[in-house]
Motif scaffolding. Structure first.
Motif, mmCIF file in Angstrom:
data_model
loop_
_atom_site.group_PDB
_atom_site.id
_atom_site.type_symbol
_atom_site.label_atom_id
_atom_site.label_comp_id
_atom_site.label_asym_id
_atom_site.label_seq_id
_atom_site.Cartn_x
_atom_site.Cartn_y
_atom_site.Cartn_z
ATOM 1 N N GLY A 9 0.816 -1.198 0.000
ATOM 2 C CA GLY A 9 0.000 0.000 0.000
ATOM 3 C C GLY A 9 0.847 1.243 0.000
ATOM 4 O O GLY A 9 2.050 1.198 -0.278
ATOM 5 N N LEU A 10 0.192 2.357 0.323
ATOM 6 C CA LEU A 10 0.843 3.667 0.362
ATOM 7 C C LEU A 10 0.987 4.102 1.810
ATOM 8 O O LEU A 10 0.005 4.043 2.578
ATOM 9 N N VAL A 11 2.174 4.540 2.171
ATOM 10 C CA VAL A 11 2.427 4.976 3.538
ATOM 11 C C VAL A 11 3.402 6.143 3.506
ATOM 12 O O VAL A 11 4.219 6.266 2.573
ATOM 13 N N SER A 16 4.737 2.345 8.870
ATOM 14 C CA SER A 16 4.913 0.898 8.872
ATOM 15 C C SER A 16 3.908 0.223 7.949
ATOM 16 O O SER A 16 2.806 0.745 7.719
ATOM 17 N N LEU A 17 4.303 -0.927 7.431
ATOM 18 C CA LEU A 17 3.421 -1.801 6.673
ATOM 19 C C LEU A 17 3.775 -3.234 7.013
ATOM 20 O O LEU A 17 4.927 -3.537 7.338
ATOM 21 N N LYS A 86 11.199 4.228 4.322
ATOM 22 C CA LYS A 86 11.827 5.346 3.626
ATOM 23 C C LYS A 86 11.332 5.374 2.184
ATOM 24 O O LYS A 86 10.947 4.331 1.640
ATOM 25 N N PRO A 87 11.381 6.525 1.530
ATOM 26 C CA PRO A 87 10.969 6.578 0.120
ATOM 27 C C PRO A 87 11.727 5.582 -0.754
ATOM 28 O O PRO A 87 11.155 5.029 -1.704
ATOM 29 N N GLN A 118 2.686 -4.002 -4.343
ATOM 30 C CA GLN A 118 3.318 -2.692 -4.445
ATOM 31 C C GLN A 118 3.393 -2.026 -3.074
ATOM 32 O O GLN A 118 2.389 -1.931 -2.357
ATOM 33 N N VAL A 119 4.575 -1.537 -2.749
ATOM 34 C CA VAL A 119 4.780 -0.725 -1.554
ATOM 35 C C VAL A 119 5.273 0.645 -2.017
ATOM 36 O O VAL A 119 6.265 0.737 -2.732
ATOM 37 N N THR A 120 4.563 1.688 -1.621
ATOM 38 C CA THR A 120 4.921 3.045 -1.993
ATOM 39 C C THR A 120 5.064 3.881 -0.733
ATOM 40 O O THR A 120 4.140 3.939 0.081
ATOM 41 N N VAL A 121 6.227 4.502 -0.582
ATOM 42 C CA VAL A 121 6.500 5.331 0.592
ATOM 43 C C VAL A 121 6.663 6.764 0.122
ATOM 44 O O VAL A 121 7.564 7.068 -0.659
ATOM 45 N N SER A 122 5.809 7.628 0.595
ATOM 46 C CA SER A 122 5.862 9.023 0.194
ATOM 47 C C SER A 122 6.713 9.829 1.175
ATOM 48 O O SER A 122 6.749 9.532 2.371
ATOM 49 N N SER A 123 7.367 10.853 0.650
ATOM 50 C CA SER A 123 8.239 11.680 1.506
ATOM 51 C C SER A 123 7.485 12.829 2.134
ATOM 52 O O SER A 123 6.352 13.108 1.790
#
Length: 123
Positions: A9-11, A16-17, A86-87, A118-123
């Motif tokens: 997901g998006l975090v 954490s995921l 982290k991004p 998919q793992v997406t990490v936004s800054s």
């Protein structure tokens, strides 16, 4: 054996995921399993691995201290808890089961793969 990954997901950065990978249709508990990740146009990269009974784990330096791999052989499932994201952790994450015995960090040592999450990490 078929592997089904879930939990991406998006975090936001620092969050954490938790990923899960459920196995069916074959032997899971006798083999080491692992998580890999792959960015667009990049090679698949080892993230974390665990031996057949969960007694030994090993990690890529980039995730050591932040990610934890575990497994529950009674449920034919492995997990990846990802903290302090982290991004640069943004990728498609794949679970995998080794083809043979031992502990490996090379993708060619794994003959069974999940479909990726998919793992997406936004800054």
């Amino acid at each position: 054996v078929q592997l089904q990954a879930s939990g991406g997901g998006l975090v936001q950065a620092g969050g954490s995921l938790s990923l899960s990978c459920a196995a069916s249709g074959g032997t899971f508990s006798n083999y080491a399993t692992a998580w890999f990740r792959q960015g667009l146009g990049q090679e698949r990269e080892f993230v974390a691995g665990i031996n057949w009974n969960g007694g030994y784990t090993y990690y890529a330096d980039s995730v050591k201290g932040r990610f934890t791999i575990s497994r529950d052989n009674a449920k034919n499932t492995e997990y990846l808890q990802m903290n302090k994201l982290k991004p640069e952790d943004t990728d498609v994450y794949y679970c995998a089961r080794q083809t043979g015995y031992g502990l490996g960090i090379l993708s060619r040592q794994y003959g069974y793969w999940g479909q990726g999450t998919q793992v997406t990490v936004s800054s």
